[in-house]
Design a protein around this motif. Structure first.
Motif, mmCIF file in Angstrom:
data_model
loop_
_atom_site.group_PDB
_atom_site.id
_atom_site.type_symbol
_atom_site.label_atom_id
_atom_site.label_comp_id
_atom_site.label_asym_id
_atom_site.label_seq_id
_atom_site.Cartn_x
_atom_site.Cartn_y
_atom_site.Cartn_z
ATOM 1 N N LEU A 132 63.391 27.467 71.147
ATOM 2 C CA LEU A 132 61.908 27.260 70.335
ATOM 3 C C LEU A 132 60.996 28.199 71.374
ATOM 4 N N VAL A 133 61.539 27.571 72.600
ATOM 5 C CA VAL A 133 60.914 28.717 73.530
ATOM 6 C C VAL A 133 61.433 29.665 74.214
ATOM 7 N N GLU A 134 62.445 29.785 74.326
ATOM 8 C CA GLU A 134 63.285 31.028 74.541
ATOM 9 C C GLU A 134 62.553 32.074 72.989
ATOM 10 N N LEU A 135 62.436 31.252 72.147
ATOM 11 C CA LEU A 135 61.943 32.734 71.065
ATOM 12 C C LEU A 135 60.853 32.633 71.727
ATOM 13 N N GLY A 136 59.851 32.035 71.936
ATOM 14 C CA GLY A 136 58.232 32.237 72.599
ATOM 15 C C GLY A 136 58.801 33.793 73.416
ATOM 16 N N GLU A 137 59.545 32.788 74.640
ATOM 17 C CA GLU A 137 59.350 34.320 75.483
ATOM 18 C C GLU A 137 60.293 35.859 74.817
ATOM 19 N N LEU A 138 60.822 35.544 73.962
ATOM 20 C CA LEU A 138 61.193 36.279 73.784
ATOM 21 C C LEU A 138 60.182 37.582 72.701
ATOM 22 N N ALA A 139 59.532 36.917 71.829
ATOM 23 C CA ALA A 139 57.654 37.593 71.326
ATOM 24 C C ALA A 139 57.478 37.400 72.404
ATOM 25 N N ASN A 140 57.228 37.123 73.543
ATOM 26 C CA ASN A 140 56.148 37.821 74.409
ATOM 27 C C ASN A 140 57.215 38.617 74.988
ATOM 28 N N GLU A 141 57.692 39.091 75.154
ATOM 29 C CA GLU A 141 58.430 40.453 75.654
ATOM 30 C C GLU A 141 58.236 41.976 74.653
ATOM 31 N N THR A 142 58.208 41.401 74.136
ATOM 32 C CA THR A 142 58.458 42.057 72.751
ATOM 33 C C THR A 142 57.080 42.790 72.567
ATOM 34 N N CYS A 176 54.866 41.808 69.670
ATOM 35 C CA CYS A 176 54.892 42.465 68.542
ATOM 36 C C CYS A 176 53.616 41.736 68.323
ATOM 37 N N PHE A 177 53.292 40.749 68.639
ATOM 38 C CA PHE A 177 52.035 39.935 67.539
ATOM 39 C C PHE A 177 50.963 39.970 68.518
ATOM 40 N N LYS A 178 51.103 41.089 69.287
ATOM 41 C CA LYS A 178 50.056 41.284 70.794
ATOM 42 C C LYS A 178 48.771 41.984 69.808
ATOM 43 N N PHE A 179 48.099 42.184 69.247
ATOM 44 C CA PHE A 179 47.645 43.360 68.327
ATOM 45 C C PHE A 179 45.981 43.819 69.383
ATOM 46 N N TRP A 180 45.939 42.459 69.500
ATOM 47 C CA TRP A 180 44.634 43.149 70.656
ATOM 48 C C TRP A 180 45.212 43.721 72.134
ATOM 49 N N SER A 181 46.481 44.989 71.978
ATOM 50 C CA SER A 181 46.713 44.864 73.559
ATOM 51 C C SER A 181 47.225 46.408 73.042
ATOM 52 N N ASN A 213 57.038 40.399 63.037
ATOM 53 C CA ASN A 213 56.284 39.451 63.235
ATOM 54 C C ASN A 213 56.992 38.736 62.413
ATOM 55 N N LYS A 214 57.195 38.544 61.204
ATOM 56 C CA LYS A 214 57.201 37.939 60.285
ATOM 57 C C LYS A 214 58.813 37.020 60.001
ATOM 58 N N LEU A 215 59.047 38.056 60.453
ATOM 59 C CA LEU A 215 61.061 37.512 60.777
ATOM 60 C C LEU A 215 60.891 36.303 62.049
ATOM 61 N N PHE A 216 59.958 36.569 63.134
ATOM 62 C CA PHE A 216 59.522 35.667 64.854
ATOM 63 C C PHE A 216 59.080 33.995 63.571
#
Length: 164
Positions: free
Chosen positions: A37-47, A49-54, A102-105
């Motif tokens: 779960l932590v590694e998946l979060g790190e992966l999402a953070n590198e992509t 993809c969810f950071k609509f504000w940035s 995002n849905k895939l994550f």
């Protein structure tokens, strides 16, 4: 991709870690789930993809692939922990390249948590499928994933050599 080879390499690494850290008699399933779960979060953070504000772009594909492969290590390890690795030699990938990343994550998170509650071969196969689908959506092919896994596996052994 030669999953049998990857499972064998992961089992060697897992056994080494368990031996070197005196964990042979420990049930590591829950910790491996949390690590994934932590590694998946790190992966999402590198992509990003969810950071609509940035407006900052995602990391390079090399960095994202390395994070993806960190997840592969724990997924393989969970298959070994569940004793289903001898029965699996390929992944039926969910065709995901057209789906929202995002849905895939969130789908991968959901399956990991389902597997935690109900550790079955069927849910494990579903995890393999959705995770590889995420990799496909991130533009990784099986050959790239396998090559990156082999490289990271060597690094993980080197880390164990140096007392990581």
């Amino acid at each position: 991709m030669n999953l049998t080879r990857l499972f064998e390499m992961q089992q060697i690494l897992d056994e080494r870690i368990q031996r070197d850290h005196q964990l042979e008699n420990e049930d590591l399933f829950e910790r491996k789930v949390l690590a994934l779960l932590v590694e998946l979060g790190e992966l999402a953070n590198e992509t990003r993809c969810f950071k609509f504000w940035s407006k900052k772009p995602s990391s390079s594909q090399d960095v994202i692939l390395e994070e993806f492969v960190d997840g592969v290590h724990f997924i393989l390890s969970l298959g070994i922990e569940l004793k289903v690795h001898h029965e699996i030699n390929h992944v039926d990938v969910v065709a995901a390249s057209h789906q929202d990343v995002n849905k895939l994550f969130t789908d991968v998170y959901r399956v990991i948590l389902s597997l935690k509650e109900n550790p079955t071969k069927e849910l494990y196969l579903q995890l393999l499928s959705v995770y590889w689908g995420l990799g496909q959506a991130l533009s990784f092919n099986p050959e790239e994933i396998e090559k990156a896994y082999l490289e990271k596996n060597l690094i993980n052994h080197e880390r164990q050599n140096s007392g990581y």
